[in-house]
Motif scaffolding. Structure first.
Motif, short mmCIF file in Angstrom:
data_model
loop_
_atom_site.label_atom_id
_atom_site.label_comp_id
_atom_site.label_asym_id
_atom_site.label_seq_id
_atom_site.Cartn_x
_atom_site.Cartn_y
_atom_site.Cartn_z
N GLY A 219 43.77 39.33 62.38
CA GLY A 219 45.19 39.16 62.12
C GLY A 219 45.53 37.74 61.73
O GLY A 219 46.28 37.49 60.77
N ARG A 220 44.98 36.79 62.46
CA ARG A 220 45.24 35.38 62.18
C ARG A 220 44.63 34.96 60.85
O ARG A 220 45.26 34.24 60.06
N ASP A 222 44.01 36.87 58.24
CA ASP A 222 44.79 37.48 57.16
C ASP A 222 46.12 36.74 56.95
O ASP A 222 46.57 36.55 55.82
N GLU A 223 46.73 36.34 58.05
CA GLU A 223 48.00 35.62 57.96
C GLU A 223 47.83 34.32 57.18
O GLU A 223 48.66 33.98 56.32
N ARG A 226 47.19 35.08 53.45
CA ARG A 226 48.41 35.49 52.75
C ARG A 226 49.29 34.29 52.42
O ARG A 226 49.99 34.28 51.40
N GLY A 227 49.24 33.29 53.27
CA GLY A 227 50.03 32.09 53.03
C GLY A 227 49.36 31.11 52.08
O GLY A 227 49.88 30.01 51.86
#
Length: 245
Positions: A219-220, A222-223, A226-227
């Motif tokens: 999750g981290r 991917d976050e 994405r940024g």
């Protein structure tokens, strides 16, 4: 370790018993390896003997086949040839199995010596990695970075054991598992390597991203991606660097 820091872990004070690798191999696995080598050479010698005996029988049979009862002799000859082929196939199978086991034992000895760990632990890591589809070299490097091969290691984030499995991650991989079970060597290795394999699939074989997700959580990672950022934190480089040592 799974989501959480890898820079600091705590130890519960009970040192793993690290028996002499040399002693173990001199009194245990080396003997096993020698037995397999002996078996392989025995199979070679037996196969050669079978070939020689079969060849003599074949030549003798061919001479008989030239006589008046050639039809009967030819049938006997074909039977001898069929039995010889069956025996050779069986011996070839034994040799192939012996070679595979010798290769496994040689790898275990090599990793045991390289990381100065007991032979049984090296065998457990090697076998678990192969079973879960992980390169053994990567598996050993990961365990070294995560726990320094200490089965009772616990991180400040609560990650447990050799591969520093988070209990919450273990629940996803094996619903109903209890935290105490993660201190079991084989269970911990199996779940840790399975999780790494899942990350490799999720990130389409990208080893660097898979390792970062193993450490920071997908999750981290991917976050950050994405940024437009770089999720690198030094963990992947540390594992891959240890792998090449």
């Amino acid at each position: 370790m799974m989501p959480g820091g890898f820079w600091r872990w705590e130890y519960d004070g009970s040192n793993d018993r690290r028996a002499s690798t040399l002693h173990q191999w001199e009194h245990g696995t080396v003997t096993t390896a020698q037995r397999f080598r002996s078996r392989a050479w025995k199979a070679v010698r037996v196969s050669a003997k079978v070939i020689a005996v079969g060849a003599i029988a074949f030549v003798a049979g061919a001479a008989v086949a030239a006589g008046p009862d050639s039809a009967i002799a030819n049938a006997q000859l074909r039977g001898q040839l069929g039995r010889l082929e069956s025996t050779l196939q069986a011996r070839e199978g034994e040799l192939a199995l012996a070679r595979l086991e010798m290769k496994r034992l040689q790898a275990i000895v090599r990793y045991s010596d390289k990381y100065d760990i007991p032979a049984d632990l090296a065998a457990a890591i090697y076998d678990a990695a192969r079973a879960e589809g992980i390169d053994p070299a990567l598996a050993f490097s990961l365990v070294r970075v995560e726990s320094e091969f200490r089965s009772r290691a616990v991180s400040s984030m609560g990650a447990v054991g050799l591969t520093q499995v988070m209990p919450s991650t273990a629940q996803i991989l094996q619903p109903g598992i209890e935290r105490a079970q993660l201190f079991d060597r084989d269970t911990n290795l199996r779940l840790g390597f399975r999780y790494l394999n899942e990350m490799l699939r999720q990130y389409k074989g990208d080893l660097r991203l898979a390792l970062l997700a193993y450490n920071r959580g997908p999750g981290r990672v991917d976050e950050i991606l994405r940024g437009g950022g770089d999720p690198s934190n030094g963990y992947a480089s540390k594992v891959l660097g240890r792998q090449s040592e």
